[in-house]
Design an enzyme around this catalytic site. Structure first.
Site, PDB file in Angstrom:
ATOM      1  CD  GLU A 109      -3.130  -0.585   0.131  1.00 54.08           C
ATOM      2  OE1 GLU A 109      -2.989   0.604  -0.552  1.00 54.08           O
ATOM      3  OE2 GLU A 109      -3.810  -1.377  -0.355  1.00 54.08           O
ATOM      4  CD  GLU A 116      -2.792   5.578  -6.449  1.00 56.33           C
ATOM      5  OE1 GLU A 116      -3.103   6.175  -5.704  1.00 56.33           O
ATOM      6  OE2 GLU A 116      -3.608   4.510  -6.823  1.00 56.33           O
TER       7      GLU A 116
END
Length: 168
Positions: A109, A116
């Protein structure tokens, strides 16, 4: 005052929530500069000491905990899994498997968030197919990690749960 305080820390201000008024433009960045608009420019440098490296890592962890919904969900699941492991008395080997999967999932994560952020920084408010592919593949890695963790979790925990349900 320390980590994750955009008011007092220029490093944290850079990573502050992209909806903050200190940013402008698409995805929180100025299209012209692709840099946060703050009174002083951020200073990115290699950590000079081990303690500074740990501080940067702590800042990153604070960021994902504060801003990433999926990371928060994984933390809640982690609490449940650790509680179940303690209550059910899983073996040492099973604890090792569970902890490796928890750490791996949380690390995935973090990497997804970093990928991102870099893609958003590079693409700004423009659409690029390669940016989409990069973000989709990064999300797929998280999904595969979560699926694997869930399957191993079932393998570890279901026998204990079934043993509790069997009437002797």
């Amino acid at each position: 005052a320390g980590c994750c305080d955009p008011e007092s820390c220029s490093q944290c201000r850079v990573w502050a929530n992209t909806r903050d008024d200190t940013f402008t433009g698409g995805a929180g960045m100025s299209p012209e500069t692709r840099m946060p608009l703050s009174p002083e420019p951020p200073v990115f440098q290699r950590a000079a000491t081990w303690q500074q490296s740990m501080r940067y890592a702590w800042n990153g962890l604070c960021y994902v905990v504060r801003t990433q919904r999926n990371f928060q969900i994984h933390l809640m699941i982690t609490v449940g899994v650790l509680s179940a492991g303690s209550l059910l008395g899983i073996t040492l080997v099973e604890w090792c498997l569970v902890l490796i999967l928890i750490g791996g999932m949380l690390a995935l994560e973090c990497l997804n968030t970093a990928i991102e952020a870099v893609v958003d920084l590079a693409a700004g408010s423009e659409y690029y197919e390669l940016a989409k592919i990069s973000k989709d593949v990064s999300a797929a890695a998280c999904w595969l990690g979560a699926l694997t963790s869930a399957i191993v979790g079932l393998i570890v925990f279901v026998p204990y749960i079934l043993a509790l349900l069997v009437i002797k």
